[in-house]
Design an enzyme around this catalytic site. Structure first.
Site, mmCIF file in Angstrom:
data_model
loop_
_atom_site.group_PDB
_atom_site.id
_atom_site.type_symbol
_atom_site.label_atom_id
_atom_site.label_comp_id
_atom_site.label_asym_id
_atom_site.label_seq_id
_atom_site.Cartn_x
_atom_site.Cartn_y
_atom_site.Cartn_z
ATOM 1 N N ARG A 51 37.079 40.969 31.902
ATOM 2 C CA ARG A 51 36.631 41.936 32.891
ATOM 3 C C ARG A 51 35.115 42.112 32.884
ATOM 4 O O ARG A 51 34.601 42.904 33.651
ATOM 5 C CB ARG A 51 37.270 43.280 32.568
ATOM 6 C CG ARG A 51 38.290 43.765 33.606
ATOM 7 C CD ARG A 51 38.811 45.073 33.077
ATOM 8 N NE ARG A 51 39.554 45.859 34.003
ATOM 9 C CZ ARG A 51 40.881 45.879 34.097
ATOM 10 N NH1 ARG A 51 41.614 45.060 33.382
ATOM 11 N NH2 ARG A 51 41.463 46.709 34.930
ATOM 12 N N LYS A 82 47.952 41.775 40.457
ATOM 13 C CA LYS A 82 47.875 40.851 39.315
ATOM 14 C C LYS A 82 49.143 40.923 38.457
ATOM 15 O O LYS A 82 49.697 39.895 38.101
ATOM 16 C CB LYS A 82 46.666 41.188 38.423
ATOM 17 C CG LYS A 82 45.320 41.048 39.105
ATOM 18 C CD LYS A 82 44.162 41.240 38.116
ATOM 19 C CE LYS A 82 44.027 42.652 37.605
ATOM 20 N NZ LYS A 82 43.576 43.645 38.595
ATOM 21 N N ARG A 113 50.656 56.419 36.440
ATOM 22 C CA ARG A 113 49.491 56.147 35.582
ATOM 23 C C ARG A 113 48.449 57.247 35.747
ATOM 24 O O ARG A 113 48.153 57.659 36.862
ATOM 25 C CB ARG A 113 48.879 54.784 35.952
ATOM 26 C CG ARG A 113 49.621 53.625 35.337
ATOM 27 C CD ARG A 113 49.105 52.292 35.815
ATOM 28 N NE ARG A 113 47.669 52.113 35.632
ATOM 29 C CZ ARG A 113 47.058 50.942 35.712
ATOM 30 N NH1 ARG A 113 47.763 49.846 35.960
ATOM 31 N NH2 ARG A 113 45.758 50.850 35.553
ATOM 32 N N ARG A 155 52.055 53.218 44.510
ATOM 33 C CA ARG A 155 52.894 52.477 43.571
ATOM 34 C C ARG A 155 53.708 53.369 42.640
ATOM 35 O O ARG A 155 54.697 52.912 42.061
ATOM 36 C CB ARG A 155 52.124 51.389 42.821
ATOM 37 C CG ARG A 155 51.088 51.823 41.818
ATOM 38 C CD ARG A 155 50.373 50.570 41.266
ATOM 39 N NE ARG A 155 49.238 50.898 40.418
ATOM 40 C CZ ARG A 155 48.372 49.999 39.969
ATOM 41 N NH1 ARG A 155 48.500 48.730 40.288
ATOM 42 N NH2 ARG A 155 47.373 50.357 39.193
ATOM 43 N N ARG A 203 37.339 53.157 39.252
ATOM 44 C CA ARG A 203 37.777 51.817 38.838
ATOM 45 C C ARG A 203 37.267 50.740 39.794
ATOM 46 O O ARG A 203 36.906 49.642 39.369
ATOM 47 C CB ARG A 203 39.315 51.781 38.728
ATOM 48 C CG ARG A 203 39.793 52.524 37.471
ATOM 49 C CD ARG A 203 41.238 52.941 37.558
ATOM 50 N NE ARG A 203 42.141 51.819 37.687
ATOM 51 C CZ ARG A 203 43.349 51.901 38.242
ATOM 52 N NH1 ARG A 203 43.781 53.054 38.724
ATOM 53 N NH2 ARG A 203 44.108 50.839 38.316
HETATM 54 P P1 AMP Z 1 44.753 47.401 34.060
HETATM 55 O O1 AMP Z 1 46.163 47.688 33.709
HETATM 56 O O2 AMP Z 1 44.395 45.950 33.933
HETATM 57 O O3 AMP Z 1 44.349 47.994 35.378
HETATM 58 O O4 AMP Z 1 43.852 48.139 32.950
HETATM 59 C C1 AMP Z 1 43.900 49.546 32.812
HETATM 60 C C2 AMP Z 1 42.689 50.044 32.041
HETATM 61 O O5 AMP Z 1 42.661 49.452 30.736
HETATM 62 C C3 AMP Z 1 41.334 49.707 32.656
HETATM 63 O O6 AMP Z 1 40.951 50.617 33.662
HETATM 64 C C4 AMP Z 1 40.441 49.794 31.423
HETATM 65 O O7 AMP Z 1 40.192 51.125 31.066
HETATM 66 C C5 AMP Z 1 41.326 49.179 30.335
HETATM 67 N N1 AMP Z 1 41.164 47.712 30.263
HETATM 68 C C6 AMP Z 1 42.124 46.782 30.526
HETATM 69 N N2 AMP Z 1 41.644 45.546 30.346
HETATM 70 C C7 AMP Z 1 40.351 45.692 29.969
HETATM 71 C C8 AMP Z 1 39.306 44.777 29.664
HETATM 72 N N3 AMP Z 1 39.499 43.452 29.722
HETATM 73 N N4 AMP Z 1 38.096 45.295 29.321
HETATM 74 C C9 AMP Z 1 37.884 46.615 29.254
HETATM 75 N N5 AMP Z 1 38.812 47.532 29.544
HETATM 76 C C10 AMP Z 1 40.040 47.082 29.902
#
Ligand code: AMP
Length: 184
Positions: free
Chosen positions: A88, A13, A131, A127, A142
Site C-alpha cells: 500500500r 479486491k 466495519r 456493503r 481512506r
Molecule cells: P483493507 O481491508 O485492505 O481495506 O484494510 C483495512 C485497514 O487495514 C486499512 O485502512 C489500514 O488501516 C490497514 N491496512 C491494511 N493493509 C495495510 C497495508 N498494507 N499497509 C498499511 N495499513 C494497512
C-alpha cells in the site's frame, strides 16, 4: 503464481481475491483481514493497530512488511499467493520486491481494479459488513490516503511492466472474466 490485487477501498479486491484463490488453488493473503482478526482477538498486534484502522490511516510500513514477509515464508505460500491490500506504499512495494528476489521468486501480475469514486463510496456504504472504518467520514480519509500514499505503487509496478488495469464496474463474474483474460 504470485498475484497482487490492487485498487482503492471498495473496488472489490476481497471479492475477486476469493474467486482467484478458488480458481488457481493458491492462498489469499489480506493484510486488512489479518489486522481485523488480531483486533477481534485482542492480541498485542490488534491493540497496537486498532486506533489506526478505526481512523482509516495506514499501519506503519515496518509492522506490515514484517507480518507479510513472515507469512510468505510459510510452506503454504510456496506455490503462490494472491496479495490483497498489500503493498500500500512504495516502501512496502520495494520491500516485497526484495523479498521475492531474495527468494528466487517474482510477481507475475499486478491487477488493479478501476472504479469511479462515487461508485466506491456507495459500494462501501451499502456493503454492511459492520466495519468501524466504513463510515462516510472514514471512507473520505481512506480514499485520501489511497490517493496520496497508495496510488504511487501503481507507477512503481508500471515501470516493471506488470500492471493490468481492469474495469472494476460490472457484475462480479464479468469482472472476474476480465481478470482471467488479463492473466492469460
Ligand atoms: P483493507 O481491508 O485492505 O481495506 O484494510 C483495512 C485497514 O487495514 C486499512 O485502512 C489500514 O488501516 C490497514 N491496512 C491494511 N493493509 C495495510 C497495508 N498494507 N499497509 C498499511 N495499513 C494497512
Amino acid at each position: 503464481m504470485n498475484i497482487i490485487l490492487f485498487g482503492p477501498p471498495g473496488a472489490g479486491k476481497g471479492t475477486q481475491a476469493e474467486k482467484l484463490i478458488s480458481r488457481f488453488n493458491i492462498p489469499h493473503l489480506s493484510t486488512g483481514n489479518i489486522f481485523r482478526s488480531n483486533i477481534k482477538n485482542q492480541t498485542p498486534l490488534g491493540k497496537k493497530v486498532k486506533a489506526i484502522l478505526d481512523d482509516g490511516k495506514l499501519v506503519p510500513d515496518e509492522t506490515v512488511v514484517e507480518i507479510v514477509t513472515d507469512e510468505l515464508q510459510k510452506d503454504e505460500y510456496q506455490k503462490g499467493v494472491v496479495l490483497d491490500g498489500f503493498p500500500r506504499t512504495v516502501i512496502q512495494a520495494t520491500a516485497l520486491d526484495k523479498f521475492f528476489s531474495d527468494n528466487g521468486s517474482r510477481i507475475d501480475a499486478f491487477v488493479t481494479l478501476s472504479v469511479p469514486e462515487e461508485e466506491l463510496i456507495s459500494r462501501i456504504l451499502s456493503r454492511g459488513e459492520g466495519r468501524s472504518d466504513d463510515t462516510p467520514e472514514k471512507i473520505k480519509t481512506r480514499l485520501q490516503v489511497y490517493r496520496n500514499e497508495t496510488e504511487p505503487v501503481l507507477n512503481h509496478y508500471k515501470k516493471q511492466n506488470l500492471v493490468k488495469v481492469i474495469d472494476g464496474v460490472g457484475s462480479i463474474d464479468e469482472i472476474f472474466d476480465r481478470i482471467l483474460k488479463a492473466l492469460k
